[in-house]
Design an enzyme around this catalytic site. Structure first.
Site, short mmCIF file in Angstrom:
data_model
loop_
_atom_site.label_atom_id
_atom_site.label_comp_id
_atom_site.label_asym_id
_atom_site.label_seq_id
_atom_site.Cartn_x
_atom_site.Cartn_y
_atom_site.Cartn_z
N SER A 226 31.02 -4.26 -7.03
CA SER A 226 30.79 -2.83 -6.81
C SER A 226 29.91 -2.60 -5.59
O SER A 226 29.75 -1.47 -5.16
CB SER A 226 30.12 -2.21 -8.04
N HIS A 247 38.05 -2.47 -8.23
CA HIS A 247 36.79 -2.11 -8.90
C HIS A 247 37.07 -1.36 -10.20
O HIS A 247 37.48 -0.21 -10.18
CB HIS A 247 35.93 -1.27 -7.94
N GLU A 259 39.29 1.45 -8.40
CA GLU A 259 39.20 1.72 -6.97
C GLU A 259 39.80 0.51 -6.26
O GLU A 259 39.34 -0.62 -6.47
CB GLU A 259 37.74 1.93 -6.55
N ASN A 297 30.51 5.16 -7.18
CA ASN A 297 29.09 4.83 -7.19
C ASN A 297 28.33 5.63 -6.14
O ASN A 297 27.16 5.98 -6.33
CB ASN A 297 28.88 3.33 -7.01
N1 3HC Z 1 35.10 -1.31 -25.35
C1 3HC Z 1 36.33 -0.93 -25.74
N2 3HC Z 1 36.63 0.28 -26.23
C2 3HC Z 1 35.61 1.15 -26.36
C3 3HC Z 1 34.30 0.84 -26.01
C4 3HC Z 1 34.06 -0.46 -25.48
N3 3HC Z 1 32.85 -0.85 -25.09
N4 3HC Z 1 33.52 1.91 -26.23
C5 3HC Z 1 34.31 2.89 -26.73
N5 3HC Z 1 35.58 2.42 -26.80
C6 3HC Z 1 36.76 3.18 -27.20
C7 3HC Z 1 36.73 3.60 -28.64
O1 3HC Z 1 37.28 2.63 -29.48
C8 3HC Z 1 37.58 4.86 -28.60
O2 3HC Z 1 38.95 4.50 -28.58
P1 3HC Z 1 40.10 5.45 -29.22
O3 3HC Z 1 40.02 6.73 -28.49
O4 3HC Z 1 41.36 4.69 -28.96
O5 3HC Z 1 39.77 5.57 -30.67
C9 3HC Z 1 37.27 5.48 -27.24
O6 3HC Z 1 36.77 4.39 -26.45
C10 3HC Z 1 36.25 6.59 -27.33
O7 3HC Z 1 35.09 6.03 -27.95
P2 3HC Z 1 34.14 6.82 -28.94
O8 3HC Z 1 34.88 7.93 -29.60
O9 3HC Z 1 33.42 5.85 -29.79
O10 3HC Z 1 33.00 7.33 -27.98
P3 3HC Z 1 32.98 8.50 -26.95
O11 3HC Z 1 33.98 9.54 -27.22
O12 3HC Z 1 31.54 8.81 -26.93
O13 3HC Z 1 33.40 7.81 -25.58
C11 3HC Z 1 32.99 6.62 -23.58
C12 3HC Z 1 32.76 6.68 -25.08
C13 3HC Z 1 34.47 6.47 -23.31
C14 3HC Z 1 32.26 5.40 -23.07
C15 3HC Z 1 32.47 7.97 -22.93
O14 3HC Z 1 31.17 8.21 -23.37
C16 3HC Z 1 32.47 7.95 -21.43
O15 3HC Z 1 33.49 8.20 -20.80
N6 3HC Z 1 31.28 7.70 -20.80
C17 3HC Z 1 31.11 7.62 -19.37
C18 3HC Z 1 31.08 6.17 -18.95
C19 3HC Z 1 30.95 6.00 -17.45
O16 3HC Z 1 30.58 6.90 -16.72
N7 3HC Z 1 31.28 4.79 -16.96
C20 3HC Z 1 31.17 4.48 -15.56
C21 3HC Z 1 29.85 3.82 -15.28
S1 3HC Z 1 29.70 3.33 -13.57
C22 3HC Z 1 30.48 1.86 -13.46
O17 3HC Z 1 31.00 1.31 -14.39
C23 3HC Z 1 30.52 1.28 -12.07
C24 3HC Z 1 29.82 -0.04 -11.96
O18 3HC Z 1 29.95 -0.51 -10.63
C25 3HC Z 1 28.37 0.04 -12.34
#
Ligand code: 3HC
Length: 388
Positions: A226, A247, A259, A297
């Site tokens: 990243s 990414h 990405e 990011n």
């Molecule tokens: N692994 C696999 N599946 C997962 C999981 C995990 N760690 N966490 C949640 N899930 C699945 C659940 O099983 C569920 O699946 P389903 O819809 O098929 O039943 C689905 O995801 C939704 O989960 P929940 O209902 O338990 O939880 P939420 O509705 O709160 O969603 C989330 C969780 C999808 C993580 C949501 O909160 C979200 O979109 N958050 C934002 C995350 C984000 O911004 N990520 C980017 C970070 S930056 C990055 O990664 C870049 C790097 O370079 C740092």
């Protein structure tokens, strides 16, 4: 006590301005910037669509007010906001004017995928490819680490089964497509390698030199870095045309964005195949050049850093988290997300962005530095901004 609206204006408006400037600079298209934030961070709408909805002129005016208060160049309305407001145009008009482009096609045959690494990202990426029907060879440093990948995927599949979204048979089939290995030689005949090892340039350079020696000619060598220069990884091999960035976002099985990052040396065929593969595994691909932060990011971390600075001014973390979810509809508040990503990772990315762009406003917040120094890295250590 700050109102939700003030918190929105303090944290979200500068993010919108930053998105406009990113488009204005020619780095990425309107469509890709919006898709990146929707599918990489789960936002209900992309930033440029949000600007259109609030109104280009209104966003310009709100930013101008904020700029008058702070004098921070990052809050000065982007020139393009002025221009579009004067012409009565929107970002939707800009997107429509640029529309077109055929769906990407496979220029290489991809049957067998290799993944290097056994951490959270690598495990999620192995799951994504296996779920799409690919045979996956994954390489880790010990049997214990390889078992960890199977444990991660099994846990996810069991959760899906418990929700009635999968079967034991499907799980067995998926796990049957996985082959773990503790030596990189196992990657000799894969068609693409995606590496997701530690974010350390020396380690990745050594890996790419090795992949160049081991993996068959014509295979694609992809990195999910990243923040490190992909161009340098390509130069570590005798085949920089085959090196590209893919990414993924955390958690990889859930977040739909990839990405696709080309370097000046990446061949057009490798780019197109990688975008076709991204679509084949059910993800949305956006294209960007090899520059610190890419799209997501670049737009996400300065906003998270601003949230830490707002909290340093005395605002409650829970108030900020709640206000953002309420006003912007983001799935997580900034402190909840920082704890998921890890404060160490977030600090490293923020430092990269500060180094690359030299914006004083990108300087890492003191509290973010302190959290890392105290080992309060987020969910993975049981405490970050919140306690778990
Ligand atoms: N692994 C696999 N599946 C997962 C999981 C995990 N760690 N966490 C949640 N899930 C699945 C659940 O099983 C569920 O699946 P389903 O819809 O098929 O039943 C689905 O995801 C939704 O989960 P929940 O209902 O338990 O939880 P939420 O509705 O709160 O969603 C989330 C969780 C999808 C993580 C949501 O909160 C979200 O979109 N958050 C934002 C995350 C984000 O911004 N990520 C980017 C970070 S930056 C990055 O990664 C870049 C790097 O370079 C740092």
């Amino acid at each position: 006590m700050t109102s939700s609206e003030q918190i929105f204006n303090t944290l979200v408006l500068p993010y919108l301005n930053h998105a406009v400037r990113t488009y204005e600079s020619g780095y990425a298209s309107v469509t890709d910037i919006d898709a990146a934030m929707r599918f990489g961070c789960g936002y209900p709408k992309g930033p440029l669509t949000v600007v259109d909805e609030i109104g280009v002129a209104q966003v310009r005016d709100l930013l101008a007010e904020r700029y008058a208060e702070t004098g921070d160049h990052l809050h000065q309305p982007a020139d393009l906001l002025e221009k579009l407001a004067a012409e009565g145009r929107t970002f939707a008009d800009e997107a429509a004017a640029a529309a077109g482009g055929a769906a990407p096609e496979f220029k290489h045959e991809i049957a067998k995928v290799g993944v290097v690494g056994t951490g959270t990202m690598a495990s999620g990426i192995v799951q994504v490819f296996a779920q799409a029907g690919y045979d996956v060879v994954y390489v880790g440093r010990s049997q214990e680490k390889l078992d960890g990948v199977v444990g991660y995927i099994t846990k996810n599949l069991d959760r899906a089964i418990a929700k009635g979204k999968g079967t034991e048979e499907g799980k067995a089939e998926l796990l049957g497509r996985l082959t773990g290995a503790t030596t990189r030689e196992a990657l000799a005949d894969v068609d693409i390698v995606v590496e997701a090892i530690a974010e350390d340039l020396e380690l990745k350079l050594e890996l790419f030199r090795d992949l160049d020696r081991i993996v068959k000619q014509g295979a694609i060598l992809a990195t999910t870095t990243s923040s490190l220069p992909i161009t340098k990884l390509g130069e570590a091999t005798a085949r920089p045309g085959d090196v590209i960035g893919m990414h993924f976002f955390n958690p990889a099985p859930v977040m739909k964005l990839v990405e696709v990052i080309t370097t000046p040396a990446t061949s057009a065929e490798v780019d197109e195949t990688t975008r076709a593969l991204t679509a084949k595994v059910g993800k949305v691909g956006v294209s960007a050049g090899d520059r610190s932060g890419f799209i997501v990011n670049l737009l996400l971390f300065p906003y998270l850093n601003d949230a830490v600075k707002l909290a340093e001014g005395g605002e409650e973390l829970a108030t900020i988290d709640a206000a953002i979810k309420e006003t912007a509809g983001f799935p997580m508040g900034p402190f909840e997300l920082l704890d998921v990503v890890g404060n160490d990772v977030s600090l490293a990315i923020q430092k990269e962005l500060f180094g690359e762009f030299g914006e004083p406003g990108f300087a890492p917040a003191a509290t973010l530095e302190a959290k890392v120094a105290e080992g309060k890295l987020g969910r993975k250590t049981g405490e970050g901004f919140h306690t778990y």
